[in-house]
Motif scaffolding. Sequence first.
Motif, PDB file in Angstrom:
ATOM      1  N   ILE A  42      30.339  24.528  -8.272  1.00  0.00           N
ATOM      2  CA  ILE A  42      30.152  25.932  -7.887  1.00  0.00           C
ATOM      3  C   ILE A  42      31.460  26.396  -7.253  1.00  0.00           C
ATOM      4  N   PRO A  43      32.049  27.465  -7.784  1.00  0.00           N
ATOM      5  CA  PRO A  43      33.332  27.929  -7.242  1.00  0.00           C
ATOM      6  C   PRO A  43      33.244  28.257  -5.745  1.00  0.00           C
ATOM      7  N   GLY A  44      34.317  27.945  -5.047  1.00  0.00           N
ATOM      8  CA  GLY A  44      34.379  28.185  -3.606  1.00  0.00           C
ATOM      9  C   GLY A  44      34.083  29.620  -3.222  1.00  0.00           C
ATOM     10  N   GLU A  45      34.579  30.568  -4.006  1.00  0.00           N
ATOM     11  CA  GLU A  45      34.332  31.977  -3.672  1.00  0.00           C
ATOM     12  C   GLU A  45      32.850  32.324  -3.809  1.00  0.00           C
ATOM     13  N   ASP A  46      32.145  31.687  -4.754  1.00  0.00           N
ATOM     14  CA  ASP A  46      30.705  31.913  -4.889  1.00  0.00           C
ATOM     15  C   ASP A  46      29.966  31.327  -3.689  1.00  0.00           C
ATOM     16  N   LEU A  47      30.379  30.130  -3.251  1.00  0.00           N
ATOM     17  CA  LEU A  47      29.756  29.520  -2.079  1.00  0.00           C
ATOM     18  C   LEU A  47      30.007  30.351  -0.831  1.00  0.00           C
ATOM     19  N   ALA A  48      31.205  30.888  -0.695  1.00  0.00           N
ATOM     20  CA  ALA A  48      31.518  31.729   0.465  1.00  0.00           C
ATOM     21  C   ALA A  48      30.674  33.005   0.451  1.00  0.00           C
ATOM     22  N   ALA A  49      30.547  33.622  -0.713  1.00  0.00           N
ATOM     23  CA  ALA A  49      29.730  34.837  -0.814  1.00  0.00           C
ATOM     24  C   ALA A  49      28.265  34.522  -0.512  1.00  0.00           C
ATOM     25  N   ALA A  50      27.771  33.435  -1.077  1.00  0.00           N
ATOM     26  CA  ALA A  50      26.380  33.040  -0.818  1.00  0.00           C
ATOM     27  C   ALA A  50      26.183  32.762   0.668  1.00  0.00           C
ATOM     28  N   GLY A  51      27.130  32.102   1.293  1.00  0.00           N
ATOM     29  CA  GLY A  51      27.044  31.818   2.728  1.00  0.00           C
ATOM     30  C   GLY A  51      26.966  33.084   3.556  1.00  0.00           C
ATOM     31  N   ARG A  52      27.779  34.066   3.205  1.00  0.00           N
ATOM     32  CA  ARG A  52      27.748  35.346   3.941  1.00  0.00           C
ATOM     33  C   ARG A  52      26.404  36.035   3.762  1.00  0.00           C
ATOM     34  N   VAL A  53      25.898  36.053   2.553  1.00  0.00           N
ATOM     35  CA  VAL A  53      24.615  36.711   2.281  1.00  0.00           C
ATOM     36  C   VAL A  53      23.490  35.980   3.001  1.00  0.00           C
ATOM     37  N   LEU A  54      23.479  34.663   2.922  1.00  0.00           N
ATOM     38  CA  LEU A  54      22.408  33.902   3.579  1.00  0.00           C
ATOM     39  C   LEU A  54      22.454  34.072   5.093  1.00  0.00           C
ATOM     40  N   ALA A  55      23.634  34.121   5.681  1.00  0.00           N
ATOM     41  CA  ALA A  55      23.748  34.343   7.130  1.00  0.00           C
ATOM     42  C   ALA A  55      23.192  35.709   7.502  1.00  0.00           C
ATOM     43  N   LEU A  56      23.480  36.711   6.696  1.00  0.00           N
ATOM     44  CA  LEU A  56      22.974  38.061   6.964  1.00  0.00           C
ATOM     45  C   LEU A  56      21.455  38.115   6.799  1.00  0.00           C
ATOM     46  N   VAL A  57      20.935  37.499   5.748  1.00  0.00           N
ATOM     47  CA  VAL A  57      19.485  37.474   5.533  1.00  0.00           C
ATOM     48  C   VAL A  57      18.803  36.759   6.695  1.00  0.00           C
ATOM     49  N   THR A  58      19.370  35.637   7.147  1.00  0.00           N
ATOM     50  CA  THR A  58      18.805  34.902   8.278  1.00  0.00           C
ATOM     51  C   THR A  58      18.793  35.757   9.531  1.00  0.00           C
ATOM     52  N   GLU A  59      19.888  36.423   9.804  1.00  0.00           N
ATOM     53  CA  GLU A  59      19.970  37.291  10.986  1.00  0.00           C
ATOM     54  C   GLU A  59      18.924  38.398  10.921  1.00  0.00           C
ATOM     55  N   ARG A  60      18.823  39.050   9.786  1.00  0.00           N
ATOM     56  CA  ARG A  60      17.858  40.147   9.639  1.00  0.00           C
ATOM     57  C   ARG A  60      16.415  39.647   9.721  1.00  0.00           C
ATOM     58  N   ALA A  61      16.135  38.519   9.086  1.00  0.00           N
ATOM     59  CA  ALA A  61      14.779  37.974   9.132  1.00  0.00           C
ATOM     60  C   ALA A  61      14.414  37.562  10.558  1.00  0.00           C
ATOM     61  N   ASN A  62      15.356  36.960  11.283  1.00  0.00           N
ATOM     62  CA  ASN A  62      15.091  36.599  12.680  1.00  0.00           C
ATOM     63  C   ASN A  62      14.819  37.832  13.522  1.00  0.00           C
ATOM     64  N   THR A  63      15.537  38.914  13.273  1.00  0.00           N
ATOM     65  CA  THR A  63      15.306  40.163  13.984  1.00  0.00           C
ATOM     66  C   THR A  63      13.910  40.704  13.686  1.00  0.00           C
ATOM     67  N   GLU A  64      13.529  40.689  12.416  1.00  0.00           N
ATOM     68  CA  GLU A  64      12.206  41.176  12.024  1.00  0.00           C
ATOM     69  C   GLU A  64      11.107  40.300  12.634  1.00  0.00           C
ATOM     70  N   LEU A  65      11.305  38.984  12.623  1.00  0.00           N
ATOM     71  CA  LEU A  65      10.307  38.096  13.204  1.00  0.00           C
ATOM     72  C   LEU A  65      10.174  38.349  14.706  1.00  0.00           C
ATOM     73  N   ALA A  66      11.280  38.546  15.381  1.00  0.00           N
ATOM     74  CA  ALA A  66      11.240  38.842  16.820  1.00  0.00           C
ATOM     75  C   ALA A  66      10.454  40.128  17.080  1.00  0.00           C
ATOM     76  N   THR A  67      10.640  41.116  16.232  1.00  0.00           N
ATOM     77  CA  THR A  67       9.910  42.384  16.374  1.00  0.00           C
ATOM     78  C   THR A  67       8.421  42.172  16.128  1.00  0.00           C
ATOM     79  N   LEU A  68       8.087  41.394  15.123  1.00  0.00           N
ATOM     80  CA  LEU A  68       6.687  41.161  14.788  1.00  0.00           C
ATOM     81  C   LEU A  68       5.955  40.348  15.862  1.00  0.00           C
ATOM     82  N   THR A  69       6.674  39.461  16.528  1.00  0.00           N
ATOM     83  CA  THR A  69       6.031  38.569  17.502  1.00  0.00           C
ATOM     84  C   THR A  69       6.208  39.028  18.937  1.00  0.00           C
ATOM     85  N   ALA A  70       6.844  40.185  19.123  1.00  0.00           N
ATOM     86  CA  ALA A  70       7.048  40.685  20.494  1.00  0.00           C
ATOM     87  C   ALA A  70       5.782  41.246  21.086  1.00  0.00           C
TER      88      ALA A  70
END
Length: 151
Positions: free
Chosen positions: A123-151
Amino acid sequence: MTTTASTPAPAADARALGLAHYAARGVLEHVLAQHGITFQEQVVLRAAVTADAPQTPDDLIAQVQDSLKADPADLRVTLDALRVKQLLVADGTHLRSTDAGRALLAAVGAETAPITARIWGGIPGEDLAAAGRVLALVTERANTELATLTA
């Protein structure tokens, strides 16, 4: 699914993420089962082994709960199972991994390394870097949503 020049890659979405997660986790769980350890036990044990200093049970539970979104009561059962298997031991108010616990993680790592190389290899390095950025953003957003749902 293999893509070619005439077949576009599927868009990344929650389903694609879930399928990738469970496929990779299935590989790991197969290896873990051969060592008599569960996925959750491995995550807790790894947290203990990689900690900079011995952790209290509550510290380990908080860390793993943040990662797995697991029930703290279930994590306490997991800690107890790791003690029974003598992979973690009490050291005062802290828990530390045993030689057997560290050896088990090393064995699992050695067994999964060539599989991981086959899965991620090519898997090309640039694809892994892009996937890493997207997954980090999805994780951050999902954690925010979960915090809102469980508050």
